[in-house]
Write an enzyme that holds these catalytic residues in place. Structure first.
Site, PDB file in Angstrom:
ATOM      1  N   LEU A 128      78.874 -15.214  10.518  1.00 51.66           N
ATOM      2  CA  LEU A 128      78.875 -13.843  11.044  1.00 51.66           C
ATOM      3  C   LEU A 128      79.980 -13.069  10.332  1.00 51.66           C
ATOM      4  O   LEU A 128      81.168 -13.336  10.519  1.00 51.66           O
ATOM      5  CB  LEU A 128      79.094 -13.876  12.559  1.00 51.66           C
ATOM      6  CG  LEU A 128      78.073 -14.744  13.333  1.00 51.66           C
ATOM      7  CD1 LEU A 128      78.456 -14.847  14.809  1.00 51.66           C
ATOM      8  CD2 LEU A 128      76.662 -14.197  13.181  1.00 51.66           C
ATOM      9  N   HIS A 237      77.098  -9.600  17.687  1.00 53.77           N
ATOM     10  CA  HIS A 237      76.366 -10.643  16.953  1.00 53.77           C
ATOM     11  C   HIS A 237      75.106 -11.136  17.659  1.00 53.77           C
ATOM     12  O   HIS A 237      74.345 -11.930  17.110  1.00 53.77           O
ATOM     13  CB  HIS A 237      77.271 -11.806  16.570  1.00 53.77           C
ATOM     14  CG  HIS A 237      78.254 -12.233  17.621  1.00 53.77           C
ATOM     15  ND1 HIS A 237      77.878 -12.614  18.893  1.00 53.77           N
ATOM     16  CD2 HIS A 237      79.603 -12.349  17.583  1.00 53.77           C
ATOM     17  CE1 HIS A 237      78.953 -12.951  19.587  1.00 53.77           C
ATOM     18  NE2 HIS A 237      80.011 -12.785  18.835  1.00 53.77           N
ATOM     19  N   ILE A 266      83.017 -16.151  10.781  1.00 51.00           N
ATOM     20  CA  ILE A 266      83.617 -16.481   9.481  1.00 51.00           C
ATOM     21  C   ILE A 266      85.136 -16.654   9.580  1.00 51.00           C
ATOM     22  O   ILE A 266      85.749 -17.293   8.733  1.00 51.00           O
ATOM     23  CB  ILE A 266      83.241 -15.440   8.405  1.00 51.00           C
ATOM     24  CG1 ILE A 266      83.449 -16.050   7.007  1.00 51.00           C
ATOM     25  CG2 ILE A 266      84.028 -14.132   8.594  1.00 51.00           C
ATOM     26  CD1 ILE A 266      82.680 -15.393   5.910  1.00 51.00           C
ATOM     27  N   LYS A 409      92.621 -14.404  14.556  1.00 58.38           N
ATOM     28  CA  LYS A 409      92.426 -13.065  15.116  1.00 58.38           C
ATOM     29  C   LYS A 409      93.660 -12.185  14.942  1.00 58.38           C
ATOM     30  O   LYS A 409      93.567 -10.972  14.911  1.00 58.38           O
ATOM     31  CB  LYS A 409      92.110 -13.160  16.618  1.00 58.38           C
ATOM     32  CG  LYS A 409      90.907 -14.021  16.960  1.00 58.38           C
ATOM     33  CD  LYS A 409      89.614 -13.412  16.473  1.00 58.38           C
ATOM     34  CE  LYS A 409      88.402 -14.215  16.887  1.00 58.38           C
ATOM     35  NZ  LYS A 409      87.162 -13.739  16.248  1.00 58.38           N
TER      36      LYS A 409
END
Length: 522
Positions: A128, A237, A266, A409
Site C-alpha cells: 500500500l 486502503h 509499505i 510512522k
C-alpha cells in the site's frame, strides 16, 4: 421564543427552528423526526448526484469511464453514510473468540525445500503506497524516505523481493497501490529497478471528492485534480479491492495461476514474505482459507489498534472508531482484547473476485473530519482493507511475533530502525542478537524539534548505541555527538531558551539531564 433542535445523523448536526406558541411546548414525535431525517437525507443525495453529474462534464473523454466508475462508488459510500447511524457493532452481541480462530505462529510448519519454488509461484506481493511523507516533514511519497543506509522503504521492498526471486528461482511480482498523490513520483522512481530480477506493477486507488461538512456537497468545481488538489482525497486502503479489480491486475494474476496476495503497508519494515504462513495457506487442500490477518500481542502502546472479534458467527475487525464511548476503556483493555491488527493480510485472489461479483462487500465507513487551510471544514469518507474480513469465508488470525510489525510512522520509529538495534540483510531487518530483551525501547522525541526528518537528522552526528536502552525521552533543543551510548532509562529535557549538547563518546545510563549543557570546541 425560538429554540434550536439538534437532529443528528452520521455525525452531522442539522438545526431547525421550532417556534413555540405561548403556553404550549410541542415536542416533535419520533415519527416526525424520522420523516424529517429521511427527507433531508434524500435531498442531500439528490443534490450530491447533481453536483457529481456537473463534475463529470468537466472530465476529459479518455478519463470519463474511470471517473464514472469512481463517482458511482463514491455515491454508494455517501448514501450509506447518510443512512447509517450509530455504531455498526452491538457491543452486547460480541462473542468470545473461538479457540481455533487465532493460530500461534510457532505452530506453523516450514515448507520442505523442494516445495518452496512451486508455492512462491502462487503468490503476489502488494504494498500500500498511497501515503505522503508530509507528517514527517517530507515531500512526495512516504516510500521514498531514506530509512537505513541511504535506502528508502521502496528500495528495501524491492531488495526483499529480488532476493526471494533469485534464491528460489521464482518470479514473485511486486504490486504497488498508489494514489493520485504518489503515482507520478513513484512511476519515475521505479525506472531505476528495471535491471533487477523483480516485475513491478502499479495501479491507482480511487480519487474521491471532499465534501463540505456544512452543505454535504463536493467542494470541487471541476475535475482538474492537480489544479485543486485539496478538493480530492484517496479513500483509504479499503478501496484496494475495487481498484485492484478495475485495473485488470486481479484477473491477470488469477489467469496466470496465482492463488494469494500478501498485502501490507509499505512503511511496515517487518512485513516480509513469510514462507511458513504461505505453506499453511497452500496446504489446506479442499478447505482453503480466504482471508488471514496477522495479529500480534497488544501492549499499552497499541491500545488504539484494531482487534479481532467474533460477531454474527464470523471473525471481523473491530476498529476504535466503531466502539461506543461507554466501552472505550474496555476496548483498550489488554486483558479482554489481547491482539491487534498489524495490517499484514493474506487473501485468496479468486475469493476477492467472487465477493466483488456478488456485491457482498460492505466495509465500515470511517468518517475523517478535517479543516483545510482556508478554514473550510470537510468530510472524507474512508474504508480500511482489513474490514473486508467479515465478507470472506474461512477467516483466520495468526498471532505473529512482534518483529513482523515494525512500522515507521514518526522519527522516533526512524531512530530505532536506523540504530544498531537492527541488522539488515537483503532488504530485511532483524533485531541484533546482542539485544538482551525481545522488546524494542520506548522512544519519545519532542514534536517541535524532532518531528521532521531533516530536523531529526541534524540533531544526531551519528545515531546512538541503544542496544541496552529501555526508555528514551528527549524534549527541547538537544543535540547528540558521535558514538553516544544510551542505556536503561534516559530523559533529556532542555527547557525553553536552554540547549543541551550531549558530547561525543558520552554514555548515559539511567540518567535525567535537564537545564543547559553546551560543550564548545576551542
Amino acid at each position: 421564543m425560538v429554540e434550536e433542535t439538534n437532529v443528528g445523523y452520521s455525525g452531522i448536526n442539522i438545526f431547525t427552528n421550532v417556534v413555540k406558541p405561548k403556553g404550549h411546548s410541542p415536542v416533535p414525535s419520533s415519527a416526525d423526526l424520522k420523516e424529517f431525517k429521511e427527507v433531508t437525507q434524500r435531498d442531500s443525495l439528490v443534490q450530491l448526484e447533481k453536483e457529481i453529474a456537473a463534475l463529470l462534464t468537466t472530465t476529459s473523454d479518455d478519463k470519463k469511464d474511470l471517473a464514472k466508475s469512481q463517482f458511482a462508488a463514491f455515491s454508494r459510500l455517501f448514501q450509506r453514510f447518510l443512512e447509517e447511524s450509530g455504531s455498526s457493532v452491538d457491543w452486547e452481541r460480541i462473542e468470545q473468540l473461538p479457540i481455533d480462530s487465532i493460530r500461534d505462529y510457532n505452530t506453523l510448519l516450514k515448507p520442505s525445500p523442494d516445495d518452496i519454488h512451486s508455492k512462491l509461484e502462487k503468490l503476489v506481493v502488494v504494498k500500500l503506497n498511497g501515503g505522503l511523507g508530509t507528517s514527517m516533514g517530507c515531500r512526495g511519497p512516504k516510500s521514498v524516505i531514506q530509512v537505513r543506509n541511504d535506502l528508502t522503504f521502496l528500495d528495501l521492498t524491492v531488495q526483499q523481493i529480488e532476493h526471494l526471486n533469485k534464491k528460489y528461482n521464482v518470479n514473485v511480482p511486486l504490486v504497488l497501490m498508489n494514489s493520485f498523490n504518489t503515482d507520478k513520483d513513484t512511476e519515475q522512481i521505479i525506472r531505476k529497478y528495471k535491471g533487477l530480477q523483480v516485475e513491478i506493477y502499479t495501479f491507482n486507488q480511487s480519487c474521491f471528492p471532499r465534501v463540505s461538512k456544512e452543505t454535504l456537497l463536493p467542494i470541487a468545481h471541476d475535475c482538474d485534480i492537480e489544479g485543486n488538489i485539496e478538493a480530492w482525497y484517496p479513500p483509504g486502503h479499503g478501496d484496494f479491492y475495487d481498484s485492484f479489480k478495475n485495473s485488470g491486475l486481479l484477473q491477470k494474476f488469477i489467469n496466470s495461476g496465482r492463488d494469494y496476495c500478501f498485502i501490507s503497508n509499505i512503511d511496515n519494515l517487518g512485513a516480509t514474505v513469510d514462507l511458513n504462513i504461505l505453506n499453511m495457506l497452500l496446504d489446506r487442500g479442499t478447505n482453503p482459507l480466504e482471508f488471514v490477518m496477522e495479529v500480534t500481542n497488544k501492549t499499552k502502546a497499541d491500545v488504539k489498534g484494531g482487534t479481532l472479534i467474533q460477531y454474527e458467527n464470523k471473525l471481523r475487525l473491530l476498529e476504535i472508531a466503531q466502539v461506543p464511548k461507554e466501552h472505550l476503556e474496555e476496548f483498550k483493555s489488554v486483558k479482554k482484547f489481547k491482539f491487534f491488527n498489524t495490517n499484514n493480510l493474506w487473501i485468496k485472489l479468486d475469493a476477492i473476485e467472487k465477493v466483488l461479483n456478488e456485491g457482498s462487500m460492505n466495509l465500515e465507513i470511517i468518517v475523517n473530519n478535517k479543516t483545510l487551510e482556508n478554514n473550510l471544514n470537510i468530510i472524507q469518507l474512508e474504508t480500511a482493507v482489513g474490514a473486508a474480513m467479515k465478507s470472506f469465508n474461512g477467516g483466520l488470525g495468526i498471532n505473529v511475533p512482534r518483529s513482523r510489525f515494525l512500522p515507521v510512522k514518526k522519527t522516533s520509529d526512524l531512530l530505532l530502525v536506523m540504530s544498531n538495534l537492527y541488522h539488515m540483510k537483503n532488504g530485511s531487518l532483524s533485531m541484533s542478537p546482542l539485544r538482551m530483551f525481545p522488546t524494542t525501547p520506548l522512544v519519545k522525541l519532542g514534536d517541535k524539534d524532532f518531528a521532521k526528518v531533516k530536523d531529526f537528522l541534524s540533531r544526531f552526528a551519528t545515531i546512538p548505541d541503544i542496544l541496552e536502552l529501555d526508555h528514551l525521552t528527549v524534549s527541547g533543543d538537544v543535540t547528540f555527538g558521535r558514538n553516544v551510548s544510551l542505556k536503561g532509562t534516559v530523559i533529556i529535557i532542555a527547557n525553553h531558551g536552554d540547549r543541551i549538547d550531549v558530547p561525543s563518546n558520552a554514555t548515559l545510563e539511567n540518567k535525567i539531564v535537564s537545564g543547559n549543557l553546551r560543550i564548545l570546541d576551542h
